[in-house]
Scaffold this active site. Structure first.
Site, PDB file in Angstrom:
ATOM      1  N   THR A 133       0.802  -1.225   0.000  1.00 37.64           N
ATOM      2  CA  THR A 133       0.000   0.000   0.000  1.00 37.64           C
ATOM      3  C   THR A 133       0.837   1.277   0.000  1.00 37.64           C
ATOM      4  O   THR A 133       1.941   1.308   0.576  1.00 37.64           O
ATOM      5  CB  THR A 133      -0.919   0.004   1.252  1.00 37.64           C
ATOM      6  N   GLU A 135       0.265   3.617   1.822  1.00 40.09           N
ATOM      7  CA  GLU A 135       0.386   4.034   3.226  1.00 40.09           C
ATOM      8  C   GLU A 135       1.799   3.779   3.758  1.00 40.09           C
ATOM      9  O   GLU A 135       2.206   4.378   4.757  1.00 40.09           O
ATOM     10  CB  GLU A 135      -0.634   3.299   4.095  1.00 40.09           C
ATOM     11  N   TYR A 157      -1.706   0.125  10.860  1.00 39.61           N
ATOM     12  CA  TYR A 157      -1.998  -0.534   9.568  1.00 39.61           C
ATOM     13  C   TYR A 157      -0.756  -0.532   8.687  1.00 39.61           C
ATOM     14  O   TYR A 157      -0.322  -1.569   8.172  1.00 39.61           O
ATOM     15  CB  TYR A 157      -3.151   0.202   8.874  1.00 39.61           C
ATOM     16  N   LYS A 161       1.641  -3.592   7.393  1.00 38.70           N
ATOM     17  CA  LYS A 161       1.854  -3.811   5.956  1.00 38.70           C
ATOM     18  C   LYS A 161       3.341  -3.731   5.587  1.00 38.70           C
ATOM     19  O   LYS A 161       3.772  -4.330   4.613  1.00 38.70           O
ATOM     20  CB  LYS A 161       1.049  -2.783   5.148  1.00 38.70           C
TER      21      LYS A 161
HETATM   22  P1  NAP Z   1     -11.620  -4.473   1.876  1.00 39.33           P
HETATM   23  O1  NAP Z   1     -12.743  -4.114   0.973  1.00 39.33           O
HETATM   24  O2  NAP Z   1     -11.593  -3.962   3.268  1.00 39.33           O
HETATM   25  O3  NAP Z   1     -11.535  -6.073   1.910  1.00 39.33           O
HETATM   26  C1  NAP Z   1     -10.751  -6.750   2.862  1.00 39.33           C
HETATM   27  C2  NAP Z   1     -11.034  -8.234   2.761  1.00 39.33           C
HETATM   28  O4  NAP Z   1     -10.266  -8.919   3.757  1.00 39.33           O
HETATM   29  C3  NAP Z   1     -12.494  -8.621   3.017  1.00 39.33           C
HETATM   30  O5  NAP Z   1     -12.827  -9.686   2.172  1.00 39.33           O
HETATM   31  C4  NAP Z   1     -12.466  -9.096   4.464  1.00 39.33           C
HETATM   32  O6  NAP Z   1     -13.491  -9.991   4.787  1.00 39.33           O
HETATM   33  C5  NAP Z   1     -11.115  -9.800   4.464  1.00 39.33           C
HETATM   34  N1  NAP Z   1     -10.577 -10.047   5.796  1.00 39.33           N
HETATM   35  C6  NAP Z   1     -10.466  -9.192   6.826  1.00 39.33           C
HETATM   36  N2  NAP Z   1      -9.916  -9.799   7.887  1.00 39.33           N
HETATM   37  C7  NAP Z   1      -9.689 -11.081   7.532  1.00 39.33           C
HETATM   38  C8  NAP Z   1      -9.152 -12.215   8.189  1.00 39.33           C
HETATM   39  N3  NAP Z   1      -8.753 -12.173   9.472  1.00 39.33           N
HETATM   40  N4  NAP Z   1      -9.044 -13.373   7.485  1.00 39.33           N
HETATM   41  C9  NAP Z   1      -9.474 -13.458   6.220  1.00 39.33           C
HETATM   42  N5  NAP Z   1     -10.025 -12.424   5.555  1.00 39.33           N
HETATM   43  C10 NAP Z   1     -10.120 -11.256   6.198  1.00 39.33           C
HETATM   44  O7  NAP Z   1     -10.216  -4.048   1.202  1.00 39.33           O
HETATM   45  P2  NAP Z   1      -9.901  -3.679  -0.325  1.00 39.33           P
HETATM   46  O8  NAP Z   1     -10.092  -2.229  -0.509  1.00 39.33           O
HETATM   47  O9  NAP Z   1     -10.552  -4.659  -1.215  1.00 39.33           O
HETATM   48  O10 NAP Z   1      -8.320  -3.915  -0.331  1.00 39.33           O
HETATM   49  C11 NAP Z   1      -7.766  -5.194  -0.645  1.00 39.33           C
HETATM   50  C12 NAP Z   1      -6.363  -5.267  -0.075  1.00 39.33           C
HETATM   51  O11 NAP Z   1      -5.558  -4.245  -0.642  1.00 39.33           O
HETATM   52  C13 NAP Z   1      -6.265  -5.075   1.428  1.00 39.33           C
HETATM   53  O12 NAP Z   1      -5.206  -5.888   1.867  1.00 39.33           O
HETATM   54  C14 NAP Z   1      -5.894  -3.612   1.598  1.00 39.33           C
HETATM   55  O13 NAP Z   1      -5.218  -3.424   2.793  1.00 39.33           O
HETATM   56  C15 NAP Z   1      -5.015  -3.419   0.387  1.00 39.33           C
HETATM   57  N6  NAP Z   1      -4.981  -2.082  -0.213  1.00 39.33           N
HETATM   58  C16 NAP Z   1      -6.134  -1.445  -0.534  1.00 39.33           C
HETATM   59  C17 NAP Z   1      -6.064  -0.230  -1.188  1.00 39.33           C
HETATM   60  C18 NAP Z   1      -7.319   0.505  -1.600  1.00 39.33           C
HETATM   61  O14 NAP Z   1      -7.221   1.722  -1.875  1.00 39.33           O
HETATM   62  N7  NAP Z   1      -8.452  -0.160  -1.705  1.00 39.33           N
HETATM   63  C19 NAP Z   1      -4.814   0.345  -1.532  1.00 39.33           C
HETATM   64  C20 NAP Z   1      -3.662  -0.368  -1.182  1.00 39.33           C
HETATM   65  C21 NAP Z   1      -3.744  -1.584  -0.554  1.00 39.33           C
HETATM   66  P3  NAP Z   1     -14.996  -9.462   5.188  1.00 39.33           P
HETATM   67  O15 NAP Z   1     -15.674  -9.159   3.873  1.00 39.33           O
HETATM   68  O16 NAP Z   1     -15.558 -10.616   5.907  1.00 39.33           O
HETATM   69  O17 NAP Z   1     -14.801  -8.227   6.025  1.00 39.33           O
HETATM   70  O1  F7E Z   2      -9.016   8.153   4.009  1.00 36.23           O
HETATM   71  C1  F7E Z   2      -9.339  11.600   5.188  1.00 36.23           C
HETATM   72  C2  F7E Z   2      -8.523  10.634   6.013  1.00 36.23           C
HETATM   73  O2  F7E Z   2     -10.126   6.129   4.909  1.00 36.23           O
HETATM   74  C3  F7E Z   2      -8.446   9.003   3.041  1.00 36.23           C
HETATM   75  C4  F7E Z   2      -7.384   2.077   2.571  1.00 36.23           C
HETATM   76  O3  F7E Z   2      -7.904   1.388   1.465  1.00 36.23           O
HETATM   77  O4  F7E Z   2      -6.177   3.572   1.139  1.00 36.23           O
HETATM   78  C5  F7E Z   2      -7.125   3.524   2.185  1.00 36.23           C
HETATM   79  O5  F7E Z   2      -6.648   4.212   3.324  1.00 36.23           O
HETATM   80  C6  F7E Z   2      -8.131  10.351   3.662  1.00 36.23           C
HETATM   81  C7  F7E Z   2      -7.438  10.263   5.021  1.00 36.23           C
HETATM   82  O6  F7E Z   2      -8.402   5.943   3.064  1.00 36.23           O
HETATM   83  C8  F7E Z   2     -12.713  11.426   6.487  1.00 36.23           C
HETATM   84  O7  F7E Z   2      -8.045  11.235   7.212  1.00 36.23           O
HETATM   85  C9  F7E Z   2     -11.313  12.983   5.947  1.00 36.23           C
HETATM   86  O8  F7E Z   2      -6.399  11.196   5.075  1.00 36.23           O
HETATM   87  O9  F7E Z   2     -10.588   6.834   2.530  1.00 36.23           O
HETATM   88  P1  F7E Z   2      -9.642   6.738   3.641  1.00 36.23           P
HETATM   89  P2  F7E Z   2      -6.887   5.781   3.537  1.00 36.23           P
HETATM   90  O10 F7E Z   2      -6.697   6.039   4.970  1.00 36.23           O
HETATM   91  O11 F7E Z   2      -6.059   6.567   2.585  1.00 36.23           O
HETATM   92  C10 F7E Z   2      -4.894   3.013   1.465  1.00 36.23           C
HETATM   93  C11 F7E Z   2      -4.025   3.107   0.226  1.00 36.23           C
HETATM   94  C12 F7E Z   2      -4.984   1.658   2.038  1.00 36.23           C
HETATM   95  O12 F7E Z   2      -4.085   0.842   1.874  1.00 36.23           O
HETATM   96  C13 F7E Z   2      -6.088   1.414   3.014  1.00 36.23           C
HETATM   97  O13 F7E Z   2      -6.340   0.032   3.166  1.00 36.23           O
HETATM   98  O14 F7E Z   2      -9.365  11.024   3.892  1.00 36.23           O
HETATM   99  N1  F7E Z   2     -10.699  11.775   5.698  1.00 36.23           N
HETATM  100  N2  F7E Z   2     -12.526  12.782   6.440  1.00 36.23           N
HETATM  101  C14 F7E Z   2     -11.554  10.796   6.011  1.00 36.23           C
HETATM  102  N3  F7E Z   2     -11.436   9.456   5.924  1.00 36.23           N
HETATM  103  C15 F7E Z   2     -12.491   8.710   6.317  1.00 36.23           C
HETATM  104  N4  F7E Z   2     -12.401   7.367   6.220  1.00 36.23           N
HETATM  105  N5  F7E Z   2     -13.648   9.289   6.815  1.00 36.23           N
HETATM  106  C16 F7E Z   2     -13.802  10.644   6.922  1.00 36.23           C
HETATM  107  O15 F7E Z   2     -14.828  11.141   7.349  1.00 36.23           O
END
Ligand code: NAP
Ligand code: F7E
Length: 351
Positions: A133, A135, A157, A161
């Protein structure tokens, strides 16, 4: 021979897109689902187990990344050609509340899979994708961020990671496993969880438009992110595991915007014009025409340490993988808005 792909986190946003992508590629897909007390299958609706129209196959298997024996059994039974490790406690703010659990799943969970691959004698067969990520860049040391940018994580987190990132690199170097890190910047879609900022905004603003909600309560709206579409990003994951050599790649659009920009754009598309008044926690977003407060700041959404700015340079992925996002920022917002407007209309009709 049909290739077998194991997807952890199949019920999540990326898992749902990737499962469909792999089926369209003719794979036998083993989708790992964790046990929950209410159904977590909504994103996989319409995907039945068994042989699909194009001859590909889908199997659901119960699994949890906190259970080593379970992971090992799944690997031994299916002997996958590919593992896409998408499962995670993926909410950055929540990771401050449950840091140990986040470390268990997001850090040690990756180790459990890689050890399982080794233990099952699959090190030379199974290719491994780790959902790393942006992050990791946290308190950024360079703009934009690329594969060589030093990491500076700012949350439990990101720290979990980071452990998973280096474990993936170490198992590639130590045991020759074809293991890749996809360092993905934020990617969104109509399937994005409603706790993340983009979906919270598209869901909330459309509900406000239809009179189902009064206002949005937001955190730090000046944080900036590089937002792409999840559909494009799962294509990049797939490409990484189809190369002749394993490597780590950034996927990003190269554009960045603030949460405030996102709010203004979404409300504008719904025919509101936001005027900002006040500052800090007292700042409010007001509709110019009606004078109604549409946005308030609620410190409950602040994080103890924030990542203020992320913007990625995906030159390596574009050059070596031929990866190129099809969606623009505007098509992403349109896709999410169209979905959430329809959802809000259904909700209103059911009331
Ligand atoms: P998400 O929608 O939160 O999906 C997470 C998945 O992990 C869900 O299927 C969840 O199951 C499962 N999970 C959680 N805890 C688990 C456990 N203990 N054992 C097995 N499965 C478990 O995340 P996403 O946005 O699709 O992201 C996919 C991956 O990419 C994650 O690893 C995230 O950290 C990473 N990532 C995401 C982004 C982004 O912007 N989306 C960017 C960079 C990296 P449930 O459905 O039961 O909750
Ligand atoms: O926040 C700000 C918050 O929760 C984005 C995950 O998929 O992407 C995701 O993490 C920004 C942050 O995503 C609210 O403080 C303001 O600066 O949508 P977010 P994230 O934290 O960037 C990365 C790449 C991952 O890997 C993660 O798994 O938006 N923000 N106001 C807010 N965020 C939330 N959630 N809610 C608010 O009300």
């Amino acid at each position: 021979m049909m290739k077998t792909s194991l997807v952890t986190g199949a019920t999540g946003q990326d898992g749902a897109y990737l499962t469909r992508k792999l089926l369209s590629e003719g794979r036998r897909v083993c989708a790992m689902i964790r046990r929950t007390s209410t159904s977590n299958m909504s994103r996989l609706l319409g995907l039945r187990e068994g042989t699909q129209e194009n001859g590909s196959e889908l199997r659901y298997v119960t699994g949890d990344l906190t259970d080593s024996a379970n992971i090992s059994r799944i690997l031994e039974e299916f002997e996958p050609d590919e593992v896409y490790n998408l499962a995670a406690q993926s909410d950055v703010r929540v990771s401050f509340d449950v840091p140990e659990y986040t470390g268990e799943v997001d850090g040690l969970g990756t180790l459990r899979i890689l050890e399982g691959i080794r233990g099952a004698g699959l090190a030379s067969k199974t290719r491994f994708y780790q959902a790393s990520t942006s992050e990791l860049f946290g308190d950024v040391k360079e703009k934009p961020q690329r594969e060589s940018t030093p990491f500076a994580p700012r949350s439990p987190y990101a720290i979990a990671k980071l452990y998973a990132y280096w474990t993936t690199v170490n198992y590639r170097e130590a045991y020759g496993i074809f293991a890749c890190n996809g360092i993905l910047f934020n990617h969104e879609s109509p399937l994005r969880g409603e706790n993340f900022v983009t979906r919270k905004i598209t869901r909330g603003a459309t509900r406000i438009r239809l009179g189902l909600q009064d206002k949005l309560r937001m955190g730090n709206i000046d944080a900036r992110r590089d937002w792409g579409h999840a559909e494009d990003y799962v294509n990049g994951m797939f490409l990484m595991l189809q190369q002749s050599e394993p490597d780590d790649y950034v996927l990003a659009t190269g554009e960045q915007r603030s949460a405030r920009d996102f709010l203004e754009l979404v409300f504008a598309k719904l025919d509101y014009e936001i005027v900002w008044q006040g500052s800090g926690v007292d700042e409010k977003g007001i509709d110019r025409k009606s004078g109604k407060v549409l946005v308030e700041i609620d410190p409950v959404f602040f994080r103890p340490t924030e990542v203020n700015y992320l913007c990625g340079d995906s030159t390596k992925a574009r050059t070596k993988l031929g990866w190129k996002p099809r969606h623009t920022f505007h098509s992403l917002v349109e896709d999410m808005l169209a979905h959430d407007l329809a959802l809000a209309e259904r909700e209103k009709n059911n009331n």
